[in-house]
Design a protein around this motif. Structure first.
Motif, PDB file in Angstrom:
ATOM      1  N   GLU A 153       0.829  -1.211   0.000  1.00  0.00           N
ATOM      2  CA  GLU A 153       0.000   0.000   0.000  1.00  0.00           C
ATOM      3  C   GLU A 153       0.866   1.265   0.000  1.00  0.00           C
ATOM      4  N   GLU A 157       1.232   3.910  -3.308  1.00  0.00           N
ATOM      5  CA  GLU A 157       0.774   5.299  -3.257  1.00  0.00           C
ATOM      6  C   GLU A 157       1.932   6.265  -3.444  1.00  0.00           C
ATOM      7  N   VAL A 235      -6.061   5.455  -6.963  1.00  0.00           N
ATOM      8  CA  VAL A 235      -4.930   4.745  -6.378  1.00  0.00           C
ATOM      9  C   VAL A 235      -5.380   3.399  -5.822  1.00  0.00           C
ATOM     10  N   ARG A 236      -6.608   3.348  -5.283  1.00  0.00           N
ATOM     11  CA  ARG A 236      -7.093   2.117  -4.646  1.00  0.00           C
ATOM     12  C   ARG A 236      -8.429   1.681  -5.229  1.00  0.00           C
TER      13      ARG A 236
END
Length: 274
Positions: A153, A157, A235-236
């Protein structure tokens, strides 16, 4: 435009990787999957390359082969990884901890380092990392795996901020339980303690039960395609109902409530009391 794009998917011999490679191929990408053994994809609509994400030399050789064949790479999907069967954190040696990080995290770093220079020269590219809801939630008795996904993660990012001005975007996919052979290939903890024997057995039973209702790999593959094709990718991405609910709870629920829910679901306090 998609029909002219080249995709590389690691860990594509089964599960999420195979479903993703198939989905991308059907969408028009020229897809190359990888596995440590390589070989032919058979009836699959994509080619297979031999690639071991824990080897600098193997990663570099496979990427160079792809560049030599296609002249470019537009999409990298980092999927290769493994987990340790439910166990206490102290039941895995330092060597086993290094091993899971070498595949699940440093494998992504190796692949990224090999691919990004080519994407920079092109002025465009996408990198999609297969993470997990365990990248933003804890997993008691799965601490090492959760730690690798937390690392993915942060890396994803940060990397997206670095590369977006170069025309490259980075996304992480955060699925919950998914029906694959992943759990069948768990590494056993290599420093087992009798203290945790009962909780290991109970958690393995719980895992088998929840896997029966898990999402199909195609749910994750669809999210990968969505991220790859988006003009303004996020991003997610949290594919599936459970993953979306967990992301919502992590964002808005009081930390104490979320903490209690995790312990209740895994019956941790009841097991401790017994």
């Amino acid at each position: 435009m998609i029909k002219s794009k080249v995709a590389l998917v690691t860990g594509a011999s089964s599960g999420i990787g195979q479903a993703t490679a198939q989905r991308l191929a059907h969408a028009g990408y020229k897809v190359y999957g990888t596995s440590r053994r390589g070989g032919q994809a058979g009836s699959q609509p994509f080619a297979m390359l031999a690639l071991d994400v824990t080897s600098d030399e193997s990663v570099e050789a496979a990427v160079q082969e792809l560049i030599h064949t296609e002249g470019r790479i537009d999409l990298l999907v980092n999927n290769a990884g493994f987990g340790v069967a439910p166990a206490a954190a102290e039941e895995s040696s330092i060597e086993q901890a290094r091993s899971i990080f070498d595949t699940n995290f440093f494998g992504i770093v190796r692949m990224t380092r090999a691919v990004v220079p080519h994407m920079r020269k092109q002025g465009a590219g996408r990198i999609i990392n297969i993470g997990s809801v365990l990248g933003f939630l804890p997993m008691p008795y799965g601490a090492l795996y959760a730690a690798t996904k937390h690392a993915v993660e942060g890396y994803s990012e940060s990397l997206d901020h670095e590369l977006r001005t170069r025309g490259i975007r980075v996304s992480v996919i955060e699925p919950a339980y998914t029906k694959t052979r992943f759990d069948a290939n768990f590494a056993e903890p290599d420093a087992k303690l009798d203290e945790y024997r009962e909780v290991r057995a109970a958690l393995s039973k719980t895992l088998n039960e929840v896997m029966a209702a898990a999402d199909e790999p195609a749910v994750v593959a669809d999210a990968v395609l969505k991220a790859a094709a988006a003009s303004h990718p996020k991003v997610r991405y949290t594919p599936g109902g459970l993953a979306s609910r967990l992301r919502f709870l992590r964002r808005f629920a009081p930390s104490g409530l979320l903490d209690s829910g995790i312990r209740k679901d895994l019956k941790l306090d009841l097991r401790a009391a017994s």
